[in-house]
Design a protein around this motif. Structure first.
Motif, mmCIF file in Angstrom:
data_model
loop_
_atom_site.group_PDB
_atom_site.id
_atom_site.type_symbol
_atom_site.label_atom_id
_atom_site.label_comp_id
_atom_site.label_asym_id
_atom_site.label_seq_id
_atom_site.Cartn_x
_atom_site.Cartn_y
_atom_site.Cartn_z
ATOM 1 N N ILE A 87 0.850 -1.185 0.000
ATOM 2 C CA ILE A 87 0.000 0.000 0.000
ATOM 3 C C ILE A 87 0.884 1.233 0.000
ATOM 4 O O ILE A 87 1.700 1.423 0.892
ATOM 5 C CB ILE A 87 -0.928 0.002 1.227
ATOM 6 C CG1 ILE A 87 -1.841 -1.222 1.181
ATOM 7 C CG2 ILE A 87 -1.735 1.281 1.285
ATOM 8 C CD1 ILE A 87 -2.643 -1.418 2.425
ATOM 9 N N GLN A 88 0.721 2.037 -1.018
ATOM 10 C CA GLN A 88 1.495 3.275 -1.123
ATOM 11 C C GLN A 88 0.810 4.352 -0.292
ATOM 12 O O GLN A 88 -0.380 4.577 -0.429
ATOM 13 C CB GLN A 88 1.582 3.717 -2.587
ATOM 14 C CG GLN A 88 2.218 2.698 -3.494
ATOM 15 C CD GLN A 88 3.658 2.405 -3.093
ATOM 16 O OE1 GLN A 88 4.405 3.311 -2.757
ATOM 17 N NE2 GLN A 88 4.038 1.142 -3.124
ATOM 18 N N THR A 89 1.562 4.980 0.573
ATOM 19 C CA THR A 89 0.996 6.046 1.391
ATOM 20 C C THR A 89 1.808 7.310 1.178
ATOM 21 O O THR A 89 2.949 7.278 0.762
ATOM 22 C CB THR A 89 1.024 5.681 2.886
ATOM 23 O OG1 THR A 89 2.385 5.613 3.314
ATOM 24 C CG2 THR A 89 0.331 4.353 3.149
ATOM 25 N N ASP A 90 1.168 8.400 1.492
ATOM 26 C CA ASP A 90 1.859 9.683 1.382
ATOM 27 C C ASP A 90 2.101 10.284 2.761
ATOM 28 O O ASP A 90 2.232 11.481 2.910
ATOM 29 C CB ASP A 90 1.073 10.638 0.495
ATOM 30 C CG ASP A 90 -0.345 10.857 0.996
ATOM 31 O OD1 ASP A 90 -0.681 10.339 2.072
ATOM 32 O OD2 ASP A 90 -1.103 11.549 0.306
ATOM 33 N N GLY A 91 2.124 9.423 3.767
ATOM 34 C CA GLY A 91 2.371 9.888 5.123
ATOM 35 C C GLY A 91 1.122 10.246 5.891
ATOM 36 O O GLY A 91 1.183 10.540 7.071
ATOM 37 N N ARG A 92 -0.039 10.220 5.245
ATOM 38 C CA ARG A 92 -1.285 10.565 5.927
ATOM 39 C C ARG A 92 -1.939 9.355 6.568
ATOM 40 O O ARG A 92 -2.888 9.501 7.310
ATOM 41 C CB ARG A 92 -2.263 11.218 4.959
ATOM 42 C CG ARG A 92 -1.800 12.589 4.491
ATOM 43 C CD ARG A 92 -2.827 13.243 3.636
ATOM 44 N NE ARG A 92 -3.041 12.427 2.431
ATOM 45 C CZ ARG A 92 -3.959 12.652 1.532
ATOM 46 N NH1 ARG A 92 -4.779 13.658 1.669
ATOM 47 N NH2 ARG A 92 -4.072 11.890 0.478
ATOM 48 N N VAL A 93 -1.442 8.167 6.271
ATOM 49 C CA VAL A 93 -2.011 6.938 6.816
ATOM 50 C C VAL A 93 -1.287 6.598 8.114
ATOM 51 O O VAL A 93 -0.055 6.619 8.157
ATOM 52 C CB VAL A 93 -1.864 5.783 5.797
ATOM 53 C CG1 VAL A 93 -2.347 4.478 6.384
ATOM 54 C CG2 VAL A 93 -2.612 6.103 4.532
ATOM 55 N N PRO A 94 -2.019 6.298 9.183
ATOM 56 C CA PRO A 94 -1.357 5.916 10.428
ATOM 57 C C PRO A 94 -0.469 4.692 10.205
ATOM 58 O O PRO A 94 -0.812 3.815 9.405
ATOM 59 C CB PRO A 94 -2.507 5.580 11.377
ATOM 60 C CG PRO A 94 -3.719 6.172 10.760
ATOM 61 C CD PRO A 94 -3.470 6.272 9.287
ATOM 62 N N PRO A 95 0.668 4.610 10.879
ATOM 63 C CA PRO A 95 1.586 3.485 10.671
ATOM 64 C C PRO A 95 0.929 2.125 10.831
ATOM 65 O O PRO A 95 1.247 1.196 10.095
ATOM 66 C CB PRO A 95 2.660 3.707 11.737
ATOM 67 C CG PRO A 95 2.606 5.159 12.055
ATOM 68 C CD PRO A 95 1.186 5.577 11.841
ATOM 69 N N GLU A 96 -0.033 2.000 11.753
ATOM 70 C CA GLU A 96 -0.675 0.696 11.955
ATOM 71 C C GLU A 96 -1.593 0.302 10.807
ATOM 72 O O GLU A 96 -2.079 -0.824 10.757
ATOM 73 C CB GLU A 96 -1.428 0.639 13.293
ATOM 74 C CG GLU A 96 -2.620 1.554 13.377
ATOM 75 C CD GLU A 96 -2.295 2.938 13.934
ATOM 76 O OE1 GLU A 96 -3.257 3.683 14.186
ATOM 77 O OE2 GLU A 96 -1.113 3.279 14.097
ATOM 78 N N ASP A 97 -1.832 1.208 9.876
ATOM 79 C CA ASP A 97 -2.651 0.908 8.709
ATOM 80 C C ASP A 97 -1.813 0.662 7.459
ATOM 81 O O ASP A 97 -2.327 0.660 6.351
ATOM 82 C CB ASP A 97 -3.669 2.019 8.458
ATOM 83 C CG ASP A 97 -4.758 2.039 9.519
ATOM 84 O OD1 ASP A 97 -4.963 0.999 10.178
ATOM 85 O OD2 ASP A 97 -5.404 3.084 9.706
ATOM 86 N N THR A 98 -0.521 0.467 7.645
ATOM 87 C CA THR A 98 0.365 0.059 6.555
ATOM 88 C C THR A 98 0.700 -1.414 6.770
ATOM 89 O O THR A 98 0.576 -1.921 7.899
ATOM 90 C CB THR A 98 1.669 0.878 6.552
ATOM 91 O OG1 THR A 98 2.407 0.586 7.738
ATOM 92 C CG2 THR A 98 1.383 2.372 6.447
ATOM 93 N N PRO A 99 1.103 -2.145 5.735
ATOM 94 C CA PRO A 99 1.426 -3.568 5.931
ATOM 95 C C PRO A 99 2.476 -3.797 7.015
ATOM 96 O O PRO A 99 2.284 -4.638 7.897
ATOM 97 C CB PRO A 99 1.938 -4.009 4.561
ATOM 98 C CG PRO A 99 1.275 -3.079 3.601
ATOM 99 C CD PRO A 99 1.187 -1.764 4.329
ATOM 100 N N LEU A 100 3.538 -3.044 6.992
ATOM 101 C CA LEU A 100 4.599 -3.227 7.980
ATOM 102 C C LEU A 100 4.096 -2.937 9.389
ATOM 103 O O LEU A 100 4.337 -3.701 10.331
ATOM 104 C CB LEU A 100 5.789 -2.329 7.635
ATOM 105 C CG LEU A 100 7.033 -2.508 8.479
ATOM 106 C CD1 LEU A 100 7.591 -3.919 8.330
ATOM 107 C CD2 LEU A 100 8.096 -1.500 8.070
ATOM 108 N N GLY A 101 3.366 -1.852 9.531
ATOM 109 C CA GLY A 101 2.837 -1.481 10.842
ATOM 110 C C GLY A 101 1.800 -2.436 11.363
ATOM 111 O O GLY A 101 1.797 -2.793 12.550
#
Length: 113
Positions: A87-101
């Motif tokens: 999932i490509q984020t531009d920094g507006r997504v909370p870390p826990e909502d990224t695959p790694l997080g």
């Protein structure tokens, strides 16, 4: 892949776009059914684990033959095989909502292995 395009339809506010695009979001209803069936969310990530996962997967709980850790970790899915969507984020997504997080939230599940 297609379901990710409509992931804002099932997101929680303030990220939700459902009110703005209700007609379009209706076309993504099968994605929600799939994510519900597999225990993840529309973006393909596993659901957030319970807040007490550290306790449920503690060695004391595991030694007591308590299977709550196994149940809580059953949805870890793509994290085990490193197959979560990128999932490509531009920094507006909370870390826990990224695959790694999101996968990091499941780190107590490692006590099962």
């Amino acid at each position: 892949e297609e379901c990710r395009k409509g992931s804002c339809c099932t997101a929680l506010p303030p990220e939700s776009c459902f009110d703005e695009y209700e007609d379009i979001c209706g076309q993504y209803a099968p994605c929600q059914a799939m994510s519900d069936a597999y225990g993840g969310d529309a973006s393909g990530l596993p659901p957030k684990p319970p807040a007490n996962l550290d306790l449920l997967c503690s060695y004391d709980y595991l030694l007591a033959k308590n299977n709550e850790c196994e149940r809580a970790c059953a949805s870890i899915g793509c994290c085990l095989q490193d197959e979560c969507p990128d999932i490509q984020t531009d920094g507006r997504v909370p870390p826990e909502d990224t695959p790694l997080g999101r996968c990091a939230l499941y780190s107590p599940c490692q006590n099962l292995y």
